[in-house]
Write a protein that holds these residues in place. Structure first.
Motif, PDB file in Angstrom:
ATOM      1  N   LEU A   4       0.834  -1.128  -0.001  1.00 24.77           N
ATOM      2  CA  LEU A   4       0.048   0.089  -0.084  1.00 24.77           C
ATOM      3  C   LEU A   4       0.696   1.140   0.029  1.00 24.77           C
ATOM      4  N   GLN A   5       1.938   1.264   0.878  1.00 23.39           N
ATOM      5  CA  GLN A   5       2.713   2.425   0.951  1.00 23.39           C
ATOM      6  C   GLN A   5       3.338   2.514  -0.524  1.00 23.39           C
TER       7      GLN A   5
ATOM      8  N   ALA B 182       1.051   4.684  -2.881  1.00 29.39           N
ATOM      9  CA  ALA B 182       1.054   5.806  -2.347  1.00 29.39           C
ATOM     10  C   ALA B 182       2.316   6.553  -2.744  1.00 29.39           C
TER      11      ALA B 182
ATOM     12  N   MET C  79      -6.533  -3.085   0.609  1.00 28.26           N
ATOM     13  CA  MET C  79      -6.396  -1.724   1.488  1.00 28.26           C
ATOM     14  C   MET C  79      -6.952  -1.797   2.634  1.00 28.26           C
TER      15      MET C  79
ATOM     16  N   VAL D 138      -5.483  -3.492   5.717  1.00 26.67           N
ATOM     17  CA  VAL D 138      -4.604  -2.525   6.343  1.00 26.67           C
ATOM     18  C   VAL D 138      -5.162  -1.681   7.239  1.00 26.67           C
ATOM     19  N   VAL D 139      -6.107  -1.069   6.779  1.00 27.29           N
ATOM     20  CA  VAL D 139      -6.973  -0.239   7.473  1.00 27.29           C
ATOM     21  C   VAL D 139      -7.788  -0.724   8.694  1.00 27.29           C
TER      22      VAL D 139
ATOM     23  N   LEU E 235      -4.971   8.004  -0.681  1.00 28.87           N
ATOM     24  CA  LEU E 235      -4.160   6.876  -0.626  1.00 28.87           C
ATOM     25  C   LEU E 235      -2.948   6.950   0.359  1.00 28.87           C
ATOM     26  N   GLN E 236      -2.405   7.941   0.393  1.00 22.08           N
ATOM     27  CA  GLN E 236      -1.292   8.336   1.381  1.00 22.08           C
ATOM     28  C   GLN E 236      -1.824   8.041   2.759  1.00 22.08           C
TER      29      GLN E 236
ATOM     30  N   HIS F 237      -4.292   6.337   3.739  1.00 21.86           N
ATOM     31  CA  HIS F 237      -4.343   4.895   4.005  1.00 21.86           C
ATOM     32  C   HIS F 237      -3.024   4.314   4.436  1.00 21.86           C
ATOM     33  N   ALA F 238      -2.110   4.703   3.498  1.00 15.45           N
ATOM     34  CA  ALA F 238      -0.778   3.996   3.817  1.00 15.45           C
ATOM     35  C   ALA F 238      -0.320   4.319   5.329  1.00 15.45           C
ATOM     36  N   GLU F 239      -0.534   5.678   5.473  1.00 15.53           N
ATOM     37  CA  GLU F 239      -0.143   6.370   7.050  1.00 15.53           C
ATOM     38  C   GLU F 239      -0.689   5.414   8.002  1.00 15.53           C
ATOM     39  N   SER F 240      -1.754   4.963   7.839  1.00 13.64           N
ATOM     40  CA  SER F 240      -2.838   4.452   8.654  1.00 13.64           C
ATOM     41  C   SER F 240      -1.947   3.235   9.506  1.00 13.64           C
ATOM     42  N   ALA F 241      -1.249   2.649   8.505  1.00 12.05           N
ATOM     43  CA  ALA F 241      -0.383   1.401   9.015  1.00 12.05           C
ATOM     44  C   ALA F 241       0.604   1.681  10.072  1.00 12.05           C
TER      45      ALA F 241
ATOM     46  N   GLN G 288      -5.110   5.823  11.971  1.00  8.08           N
ATOM     47  CA  GLN G 288      -5.906   4.426  11.783  1.00  8.08           C
ATOM     48  C   GLN G 288      -7.008   4.498  12.251  1.00  8.08           C
TER      49      GLN G 288
ATOM     50  N   ILE H  78      -9.565   6.827  10.228  1.00  7.09           N
ATOM     51  CA  ILE H  78      -9.959   6.095   8.966  1.00  7.09           C
ATOM     52  C   ILE H  78     -11.098   5.019   9.335  1.00  7.09           C
ATOM     53  N   GLU H  79     -10.623   4.328  10.511  1.00  8.33           N
ATOM     54  CA  GLU H  79     -11.605   2.992  10.655  1.00  8.33           C
ATOM     55  C   GLU H  79     -12.969   3.397  10.937  1.00  8.33           C
TER      56      GLU H  79
ATOM     57  N   TYR I 152     -14.827   4.638   7.907  1.00  6.49           N
ATOM     58  CA  TYR I 152     -15.470   3.575   7.179  1.00  6.49           C
ATOM     59  C   TYR I 152     -16.407   2.861   7.939  1.00  6.49           C
ATOM     60  N   ARG I 153     -16.460   2.903   9.022  1.00 11.44           N
ATOM     61  CA  ARG I 153     -17.606   2.387   9.738  1.00 11.44           C
ATOM     62  C   ARG I 153     -18.883   3.142   9.541  1.00 11.44           C
TER      63      ARG I 153
END
Lengths: 203, 203
Positions: A109-110, A113, A171, A174-175, B109-110, B112-116, B122, B125-126, B129-130
């Motif tokens: 995923l990174q 990005a 994706m 990951v999230v 997109l970044q 999402h990647a950052e959330s890891a 995180q 974002i979670e 989506y919820r």
DNA sequence: TTTTAAAAAACGAACATTCGTTCTTTTTAT
DNA sequence: ATAAAAAGAACGAATGTTCGTTTTTTAAAA
């Protein structure tokens, strides 16, 4: 005289790459310093730089690693499988690639990005998808020829859709930590096959 | 005496946020320094820090920005629409959100990647989506009740699938510049609706 | 077998930059 | 006159990378 290494070198390099993936997945490329890597891998700066000439080079190696992994996975796919079984097999590959070392998911995923701001990475990924799409289109076309898959959509569009769905699933994994990849990917296969199977198109 | 700003402040802050998004989309969060931002926005370090207390805070603001944008978009969705029209409307919203300022795509997109590697992101974002899933499930359940959508799959699973597909599409748009978002998103709506419409389930 | 020379491998201090942030000062607008 | 807004020099910490040195490994020479 010198040491006659060669495969030993490649082997060590591969091990280092794997360890880097773990580090990057935990902290992200740009938050993980070379010092962090050295400490985690029990290697010195100079040592690490013998295997990879720069941080960028490690990133590129990770992209190519994933690419070749998928290529070899795809090559094991028998053309005789039904469309559904092909999808199931692909999902299983994703399972294997993305959960045996769970970190790859986040790194992948990174990388996506990263591609937005890094032309070299962007080119590598674009090329990856190009060949990946091609292979999936083959599978789809065969299934369409056998009439076990609707011909309502072109193979290219369907391939795009399927790849996107699974990229999106990755994706999501990951999230959202509560997602069960096994269950979800099975659901996805069910949906896709149900939705694409051939019924005398009475629309 | 003081300056009686308030909405003026909020307005300026919003403008700054938009400009930051453009910068981040071009170079990435962690490659874009505060100096870069200051130079691009024609503002001083001290000035920028009056609006956002840290770089992190800017990132959080971006997540919330996107979140509220989607919330308000969803709230305009009439419950009377058919399933297909609902999807079309949602795709149009994505079009509007993700192409009027094309940069948001890459930033999203970044994020999402950052959330890891960033628990705060995180969590944001979670939660996004919820609530997003919930709203989409409503639409699906209504369509299933009207029997215009197969009940073969649970609303939750279908919602997950649809979101993933569009997330994947968004990802693809960032990675592959040749993708036409308009054409592809229409294809996607066609596939999903065709694949989920109700036909007296003769399987 | 032991010695030795030489190159590969690993080390780690040091480099110039750049980072996010702070803080004092100046400008602006009431 | 007053306080908000903007400026930008300055801070210590951290960055990716380099490079001279030390250690290890190897195979030929003794």
């Amino acid at each position: 005289m010198p040491k006659v290494t060669l495969e030993h070198f490649a082997q060590r390099k591969q091990q280092i790459l794997q360890d880097c993936i773990v580090c990057f997945s935990r902290k992200g490329f740009h938050q993980t310093s070379m010092r962090d890597l050295c400490e985690a891998l029990n290697i010195s700066a100079g040592g690490l730089y013998r295997y990879f000439g720069s941080k960028e080079e490690i990133i590129h190696a990770m992209v190519e690693e994933d690419h070749t992994q998928w290529l070899s996975a795809f090559s094991t796919l028998s053309p005789d499988l039904s469309f559904r079984d092909s999808l199931v097999a692909l999902a299983a590959m994703a399972e294997q690639i993305y959960t045996t070392s769970r970190e790859i998911n986040s790194v992948w995923l990174q990388i996506h990005a990263e591609s937005a701001s890094n032309p070299t990475v962007q080119k590598l990924i674009e090329q990856h998808y190009r060949s990946f799409s091609k292979m999936l289109e083959q599978v789809i076309k065969r299934a369409q020829a056998r009439r076990e898959l609707t011909s309502h959509f072109s193979a290219a569009v369907l391939a795009s859709f399927i790849i996107s769905a699974f990229d999106g699933l990755m994706m999501r994994m990951v999230v959202d930590s509560t997602v069960s990849s096994k269950k979800l990917s099975r659901d996805f296969v069910n949906i896709i096959t149900q939705l694409t199977d051939n019924r005398e198109d009475a629309a």
